[in-house]
Design an enzyme around this catalytic site. Structure first.
Site, mmCIF file in Angstrom:
data_model
loop_
_atom_site.group_PDB
_atom_site.id
_atom_site.type_symbol
_atom_site.label_atom_id
_atom_site.label_comp_id
_atom_site.label_asym_id
_atom_site.label_seq_id
_atom_site.Cartn_x
_atom_site.Cartn_y
_atom_site.Cartn_z
ATOM 1 N N GLY A 4 0.865 -1.042 0.068
ATOM 2 C CA GLY A 4 0.237 -0.212 -0.100
ATOM 3 C C GLY A 4 1.045 1.412 -0.142
ATOM 4 O O GLY A 4 2.021 1.607 0.612
ATOM 5 N N ARG A 65 1.026 -4.965 -5.635
ATOM 6 C CA ARG A 65 0.855 -6.365 -4.479
ATOM 7 C C ARG A 65 1.496 -7.040 -5.255
ATOM 8 O O ARG A 65 1.291 -8.535 -4.783
ATOM 9 C CB ARG A 65 0.068 -6.863 -4.055
ATOM 10 C CG ARG A 65 -0.640 -4.928 -3.039
ATOM 11 C CD ARG A 65 -2.363 -5.693 -2.410
ATOM 12 N NE ARG A 65 -2.581 -4.210 -1.811
ATOM 13 C CZ ARG A 65 -2.128 -4.050 -0.560
ATOM 14 N NH1 ARG A 65 -1.145 -4.167 0.306
ATOM 15 N NH2 ARG A 65 -2.411 -2.504 0.314
ATOM 16 N N ASP A 96 5.041 -5.832 5.907
ATOM 17 C CA ASP A 96 6.151 -7.045 6.065
ATOM 18 C C ASP A 96 5.496 -7.509 5.106
ATOM 19 O O ASP A 96 6.487 -9.218 4.690
ATOM 20 C CB ASP A 96 4.272 -7.716 6.661
ATOM 21 C CG ASP A 96 4.306 -7.718 8.035
ATOM 22 O OD1 ASP A 96 5.423 -8.115 8.547
ATOM 23 O OD2 ASP A 96 3.708 -7.828 9.049
ATOM 24 N N THR A 118 4.727 1.106 6.544
ATOM 25 C CA THR A 118 3.423 0.996 7.053
ATOM 26 C C THR A 118 2.284 1.783 7.974
ATOM 27 O O THR A 118 2.754 2.116 9.062
ATOM 28 C CB THR A 118 2.705 -0.619 7.319
ATOM 29 O OG1 THR A 118 1.987 -0.863 7.664
ATOM 30 C CG2 THR A 118 3.931 -1.192 8.572
ATOM 31 N N ASP A 120 -0.140 0.932 8.878
ATOM 32 C CA ASP A 120 -0.130 -0.048 10.448
ATOM 33 C C ASP A 120 1.057 -0.040 11.321
ATOM 34 O O ASP A 120 0.445 -0.393 13.425
ATOM 35 C CB ASP A 120 -1.003 -1.722 10.024
ATOM 36 C CG ASP A 120 -1.859 -1.896 8.791
ATOM 37 O OD1 ASP A 120 -2.892 -0.509 9.521
ATOM 38 O OD2 ASP A 120 -1.614 -2.334 8.762
ATOM 39 N N ASP A 122 2.802 -2.303 12.469
ATOM 40 C CA ASP A 122 3.577 -3.649 12.855
ATOM 41 C C ASP A 122 4.355 -4.220 12.948
ATOM 42 O O ASP A 122 4.593 -5.096 12.635
ATOM 43 C CB ASP A 122 2.083 -3.876 12.603
ATOM 44 C CG ASP A 122 2.055 -4.417 11.054
ATOM 45 O OD1 ASP A 122 2.588 -3.989 10.057
ATOM 46 O OD2 ASP A 122 0.981 -5.422 11.241
ATOM 47 N N ARG A 164 -5.818 -4.357 9.875
ATOM 48 C CA ARG A 164 -6.018 -6.010 9.974
ATOM 49 C C ARG A 164 -5.446 -6.581 11.356
ATOM 50 O O ARG A 164 -6.831 -7.064 11.291
ATOM 51 C CB ARG A 164 -5.169 -6.451 8.468
ATOM 52 C CG ARG A 164 -5.429 -8.035 8.044
ATOM 53 C CD ARG A 164 -4.522 -8.214 7.588
ATOM 54 N NE ARG A 164 -4.494 -7.638 6.098
ATOM 55 C CZ ARG A 164 -5.901 -8.156 5.338
ATOM 56 N NH1 ARG A 164 -6.587 -9.091 5.310
ATOM 57 N NH2 ARG A 164 -6.078 -7.151 4.506
#
Length: 298
Positions: A4, A65, A96, A118, A120, A122, A164
């Site tokens: 993304g 992706r 990731d 990211t 996120d 994470d 997610r």
């Protein structure tokens, strides 16, 4: 740049090109993530190409992706193009999936350095990944703005935030935006408990409630993630979405109050990076090239 898009990627690209040219290296930009490495869609990058892009959102190289290990003949095509274009080191900017593929390529003999990216936040071994702080600002601002509508109409508003498996973005944006409840993937939630909090607030004269929920948050006794589509991408991920709408209907049914759901979606990752992500991106880009010079790969 893979996966993304997010604010701050171009800051990394500008810093990589700037530092590399200082060291006398030539820089090649791979278009569209790993698909460009498979197809040979690669072009030189100069200082003129990247001037001022640190303040621009998205990625000037484009992204995808694509998983090089899922494409037919992918690894061989990648290795052939690495040789054809005389690539001595690969700098992969991603999360990731992008970085795990870079690690596999590293094991196949492609010298690679990974830059954490990211919204996120994470990724292990890093406090903050580029894009996260800007996404927090955007989501927090949206949650803050929804207070006036919720209060005016005495509504419950459920705001769906990206995330997610990790709740960092929802947690931080929820705190900064003044959400009354924050639901994250790390902890299952009980809808009845949520309704009880709404009723308790009402008793105290608080006639509206804002709930921030991560797209990957799950009610108790439900094992599957709530999805928009079961179709999977090349890294095996389904498309999440819909938890806010489910909560909207359940809360309205159980409390008798008017509820609305708002899905922030791609708004969260769009636009220019804030100052934090611009500076973090520049620092990471410079350091990535320093690691290449020191031959610290993997």
């Amino acid at each position: 740049t893979g996966g993304g898009d997010c604010p701050g990627i171009n800051s990394v690209i500008q810093a990589v090109v700037t530092r590399a040219i200082q060291y006398g290296y030539e820089v090649l930009g791979i278009q569209g993530g790993y698909s460009g490495l498979i197809d040979g869609d690669i072009r030189p990058l100069s200082l003129e190409n990247v001037e001022g892009v640190y303040a621009v959102g998205g990625t000037i190289l484009g992204t995808s992706r694509t998983n090089p290990f899922k494409a037919e003949g992918g690894p061989k095509k990648v290795l052939d193009n690495i040789k054809k274009f005389g690539i001595d080191a690969l700098i992969a900017i991603g999360g990731d999936d992008t970085l795990s593929a870079a690690q596999k390529l590293n094991e196949l003999g492609v010298p690679a350095v990974g830059v954490p990216k990211t919204i996120d936040n994470d990724l292990s071994a890093t406090d903050y990944s580029i894009g996260f702080q800007t996404a927090v600002d955007i989501a927090a601002d949206a949650i803050s703005r929804l207070h006036t509508t919720a209060k005016s109409h005495q509504r419950i508003i459920i705001v769906e935030v990206m995330g997610r498996y990790a709740g960092w973005l929802t947690l931080m944006a929820g705190l900064a935006g003044g959400a009354h409840m924050i639901l994250i993937p790390e902890q299952t939630f009980d809808i009845e408990s949520i309704c009880n909090v709404i009723k308790e607030r009402e008793v105290k004269g608080k006639t509206y409630t804002i709930i921030a929920v991560a797209e990957g948050a799950k009610p108790k006794h439900i094992e599957d993630l709530v999805t928009v589509s079961k179709e999977k991408d090349e890294f095996g991920h389904v498309r999440l979405g819909g938890i806010a709408e489910i909560l909207e209907k359940e809360i309205a049914k159980r409390t008798g109050k008017e509820a609305r759901s708002v899905v922030l979606g791609h708004l969260q990752r769009g636009g220019s990076p804030n100052s934090f992500d611009r500076i973090l991106g520049l620092r990471l880009g410079l350091f990535a090239v320093d690691l290449v010079k020191q031959r610290k790969f993997g």
